[in-house]
Design a protein around this motif. Structure first.
Motif, PDB file in Angstrom:
ATOM      1  N   UNK A  17      -7.903  14.725  25.946  1.00  0.00           N
ATOM      2  CA  UNK A  17      -8.304  15.483  24.757  1.00  0.00           C
ATOM      3  C   UNK A  17      -9.723  16.012  24.905  1.00  0.00           C
ATOM      4  N   UNK A  18     -10.631  15.181  25.423  1.00  0.00           N
ATOM      5  CA  UNK A  18     -12.017  15.624  25.639  1.00  0.00           C
ATOM      6  C   UNK A  18     -12.088  16.754  26.672  1.00  0.00           C
ATOM      7  N   UNK A  24     -11.864  24.351  25.990  1.00  0.00           N
ATOM      8  CA  UNK A  24     -11.812  25.247  24.832  1.00  0.00           C
ATOM      9  C   UNK A  24     -13.208  25.797  24.519  1.00  0.00           C
ATOM     10  N   UNK A  25     -14.206  24.876  24.536  1.00  0.00           N
ATOM     11  CA  UNK A  25     -15.575  25.307  24.242  1.00  0.00           C
ATOM     12  C   UNK A  25     -16.078  26.292  25.289  1.00  0.00           C
ATOM     13  N   UNK A  45     -25.128  19.061  22.463  1.00  0.00           N
ATOM     14  CA  UNK A  45     -24.331  18.445  21.406  1.00  0.00           C
ATOM     15  C   UNK A  45     -23.063  17.828  21.991  1.00  0.00           C
ATOM     16  N   UNK A  46     -22.425  18.576  22.890  1.00  0.00           N
ATOM     17  CA  UNK A  46     -21.199  18.071  23.520  1.00  0.00           C
ATOM     18  C   UNK A  46     -21.501  16.866  24.408  1.00  0.00           C
ATOM     19  N   UNK A  54     -17.650   8.449  25.697  1.00  0.00           N
ATOM     20  CA  UNK A  54     -17.585   7.703  26.948  1.00  0.00           C
ATOM     21  C   UNK A  54     -17.991   6.249  26.709  1.00  0.00           C
ATOM     22  N   UNK A  55     -19.034   6.047  25.906  1.00  0.00           N
ATOM     23  CA  UNK A  55     -19.459   4.698  25.580  1.00  0.00           C
ATOM     24  C   UNK A  55     -18.352   3.952  24.845  1.00  0.00           C
TER      25      UNK A  55
END
Length: 180
Positions: A17-18, A24-25, A45-46, A54-55
């Motif tokens: 998904x990420x 997409x961005x 921001x991303x 990730x954390x």
């Protein structure tokens, strides 16, 4: 273990998904022709969002690994318990088999003794019947002998009476003969 597999699948879905979000961005940036400053701001921001994700994913992976280790420990404990129970069941089964063999042997010995006693009983019954038959025959012989002896006594008594009478006659004849 199934929970760990499901969590792994969930993590893979989140990473996918990420990646899709990033793609997409990037597409949006190209289409909108954003400035590099805007793009850098969006990228920063991303990065922050990605770093946080990730954390979070890293924490979830650690939790899943810990859960997997715990599950493996539980599986090891259950395997040991199962092994112990199987050993106890095998021991109990061996005891039962030994008791069964002893019981079968004892039953066989008892059956042999019963057969032997039955033979002795049959022999005793046969001897008893023979004894009863001989006793009945002896009673008949004794009864017959008693009748014969009564008859013989009667005859002897008559003969004795006759002999006495004859003796008296002879004595009288001797007396008469001596007197003459």
């Amino acid at each position: 273990f199934d929970a760990a597999s499901e969590s792994n699948s969930s993590l893979i879905d989140e990473v996918t998904s990420l990646k899709n979000c990033n793609d997409y961005l990037m597409k949006e940036l190209r289409e909108k022709g954003l400035t590099s400053e805007e793009a850098n701001c969006n990228i920063t921001k991303m990065k922050v969002e990605t770093s946080a994700a990730t954390l979070q994913l890293s924490e979830e992976v650690t939790e899943l690994r810990n859960a997997n280790d715990e599950l493996e420990d539980q599986v090891t404990i259950l395997e040991c318990q199962l092994s112990t129970q199987c050993l106890a069941a095998d021991t109990k089964l061996a005891e039962v088999e030994n008791k069964l063999e002893a019981t079968i042997l004892s039953n066989t010995e008892l059956a042999d003794q019963v057969a032997s006693l039955q033979k002795i009983k049959d022999c005793a019954t046969k001897l008893l019947l023979e004894k009863e038959t001989i006793l009945e025959e002896s009673k008949l012989i004794i009864t017959s002998m008693e009748k014969d002896s009564s008859s013989a006594i009667l005859k002897l008594s008559e003969e004795l009476t006759n002999l006495r009478n004859a003796k008296v006659n002879v004595d009288e004849q001797l007396i008469v003969a001596e007197e003459r």
